[in-house]
Design an enzyme around this catalytic site. Structure first.
Site, PDB file in Angstrom:
ATOM      1  N   ARG A  58     -23.326  -7.192 -45.777  1.00 15.49           N
ATOM      2  CA  ARG A  58     -22.187  -6.688 -45.016  1.00 15.49           C
ATOM      3  C   ARG A  58     -22.661  -5.454 -44.249  1.00 15.49           C
ATOM      4  O   ARG A  58     -23.128  -4.495 -44.857  1.00 15.49           O
ATOM      5  CB  ARG A  58     -21.005  -6.344 -45.940  1.00 15.49           C
ATOM      6  CG  ARG A  58     -20.317  -7.582 -46.519  1.00 15.49           C
ATOM      7  CD  ARG A  58     -19.153  -7.210 -47.420  1.00 15.49           C
ATOM      8  NE  ARG A  58     -18.188  -6.398 -46.696  1.00 15.49           N
ATOM      9  CZ  ARG A  58     -17.411  -5.480 -47.289  1.00 15.49           C
ATOM     10  NH1 ARG A  58     -17.524  -5.248 -48.591  1.00 15.49           N
ATOM     11  NH2 ARG A  58     -16.551  -4.801 -46.579  1.00 15.49           N
ATOM     12  N   SER A  94       0.847  -1.184   0.000  1.00 13.43           N
ATOM     13  CA  SER A  94       0.000   0.000   0.000  1.00 13.43           C
ATOM     14  C   SER A  94       0.882   1.233   0.000  1.00 13.43           C
ATOM     15  O   SER A  94       1.953   1.246   0.620  1.00 13.43           O
ATOM     16  CB  SER A  94      -0.901   0.005   1.238  1.00 13.43           C
ATOM     17  OG  SER A  94      -1.485   1.281   1.446  1.00 13.43           O
TER      18      SER A  94
END
Length: 469
Positions: free
Chosen positions: A343, A304
């Site tokens: 497409r 930490s």
């Protein structure tokens, strides 16, 4: 001018010119899950560019194999199709005009081969043929890495489950102690999920298809090319598709799948499941490694910036983060299945970066999970201490069965409920609270209240689970 959180004036003008318009490719500062993983490299800009080039070169080789292109052209295109010869950033910028990077890539690749062979670059193909095939190549390569990490995690979990097949631990339901189980069974469950993910990824990986259909998925340009070469049978276009499949080493599609996005959806589902399966492991580790629980801990926890005493479960944290992100990415890919026309506009384009993000996210999670289980420390003594927190009530289900056979179900439940109230009020253990019942004086209540006598079936289940390969 504005004010920062400490109350000081901040002159944003001071930052003008500090950040160039283009710095560098995503370095992963905000994505520790995937940074530095093999999956990150397999999905990076160079890897994607190489896959695009592999798809282009494979097409020319397939055409040459059928006599539709000179063998020299196939060699020339394959030689030129090396990612280090092209500028990915330049291709990306030029790709904005046509909406995809294949258009400028074809121009660049054509310029990179001798003039005599230039007509055989991208001959008859459309951009989607190349990009879809390239992304399937990237997916195939990346999922192989994920599978390897899943198998490594499963191997470590198998050893853990065998070692702790008889180690009692509290089974928890709805956040509370329920009945005793074993840590071996818990680890076997994690392994089962890892193997489920492996099997799903392997199944999908084996079906990832090449894409080749031409402008509208009809193979018409390829048939016209065959006719021009005096190969007039419509079957020749299908033969080209088969040859292309062999060159790229992907699965053969039943049809061109420009607008039929089953392969991407299936891949998304398998990847999202993998993230969730690993997320279950991570979620359990996060709970079990809490300070007040302390039943497991990461062998190399993270530190930490403010609290020197902490050893955070970083790997579990990152895997859990991936499990939360993956479903949203998969949802985008599922949404793209509803594509219009032969497409689609937009639906196809939305897949590219989403699929890459999902691949590298799951790849990073699999890497993290393999590291997590390889270094996980298990604390059986703490497990036993926690089991004893309820003073024997964790075995109330077993006692209910034993007492019901002697007293009847209704009386047994009433007696246990009264005993539980006594225990919660500080009146000793469950065995002590039942000791005053005349009908139970011949029972060894202390043994019946021992959690270690309650886990035989859990150990047997562990053995059965470990037979899976």
């Amino acid at each position: 001018m504005s004010v920062d959180h400490d109350g000081d004036d901040v002159d944003h003008e001071a930052h003008d010119g500090a950040f160039p318009s283009y710095d560098e490719p995503d370095a992963g500062l905000l994505d520790p899950v995937r940074v530095g993983s093999a999956a990150e490299a397999a999905t990076g800009e160079t890897a994607v560019l190489q896959a695009l080039l592999d798809a282009e070169a494979a097409l020319t080789r397939a055409q040459a194999a059928l006599g539709l292109a000179p063998a020299a052209a196939a060699r020339a295109v394959t030689e030129a199709a090396r990612a280090d010869r092209f500028d990915a950033r330049e291709l990306a910028l030029r790709g904005r005009d046509g909406g995809n990077p294949v258009i400028p890539l074809v121009t660049a690749l054509t310029a990179a081969v001798p003039d005599a062979h230039a007509p055989y670059v991208h001959r008859g193909a459309t951009s989607q043929d190349i990009l879809d095939t390239a992304l399937m190549l990237v997916a195939h390569r990346t999922t192989g890495l994920v599978v390897a990490d899943l198998e490594a995690a499963a191997g470590a979990l198998a050893r853990m489950a065998g070692e702790h097949r008889d180690t009692p631990v509290a089974g928890r339901t709805l956040t509370q102690h329920a009945v005793p189980t074993t840590f071996g069974l818990k680890a076997a469950g994690w392994r089962s999920l890892a193997l489920d993910a492996r099997d799903r990824l392997l199944a999908v990986r084996g079906t990832l298809p090449a894409q080749l259909g031409g402008a509208a998925g009809t193979l018409a340009a390829f048939q016209a090319d065959a006719q021009a070469m005096d190969a007039a049978s419509p079957a020749d276009a299908l033969r080209l598709l088969d040859a292309y499949v062999r060159e790229v080493a992907l699965a053969a599609p039943e049809l061109p799948w420009h607008g039929l996005r089953t392969p991407v959806a299936d891949l998304a589902g398998a990847l999202a499941f993998t993230a969730g399966a690993l997320g279950k492991l991570a979620a359990d580790v996060l709970l079990l490694s809490r300070t007040e629980v302390g039943e497991v801990s990461e062998g190399t926890g993270g530190g930490s910036s403010a609290m020197p005493h902490k050893a955070n479960p970083v790997r579990a944290t990152l895997v859990a983060a991936a499990a939360r992100r993956a479903p949203g990415l998969a949802a985008v890919l599922y949404g793209c299945v509803a594509a219009v026309d032969e497409r689609p506009a937009g639906a196809w384009h939305a897949e590219w970066e989403t699929l890459r993000d999902l691949l590298r996210l799951v790849g990073g999670a699999a890497r993290g999970a393999a590291e997590l289980v390889a270094g996980l420390d298990v604390h059986p003594a703490r497990m036993r201490t926690n089991l004893d927190l309820t003073n024997g009530m964790v075995v109330s289900e077993r006692l209910a069965v034993v007492l019901a056979a002697r007293l009847g179900r209704s009386r047994a439940r009433q007696l246990l409920a009264e005993a539980a109230r006594t225990v919660r009020a500080g009146g000793g253990g469950l065995a002590d609270a039942l000791a005053g019942e005349p009908a139970l004086t011949d029972l060894d209540l202390v043994s019946l209240a021992d959690p270690t006598g309650y886990t035989g079936a859990a150990a047997a289940l562990t053995d059965r689970a470990l037979r899976r390969r």
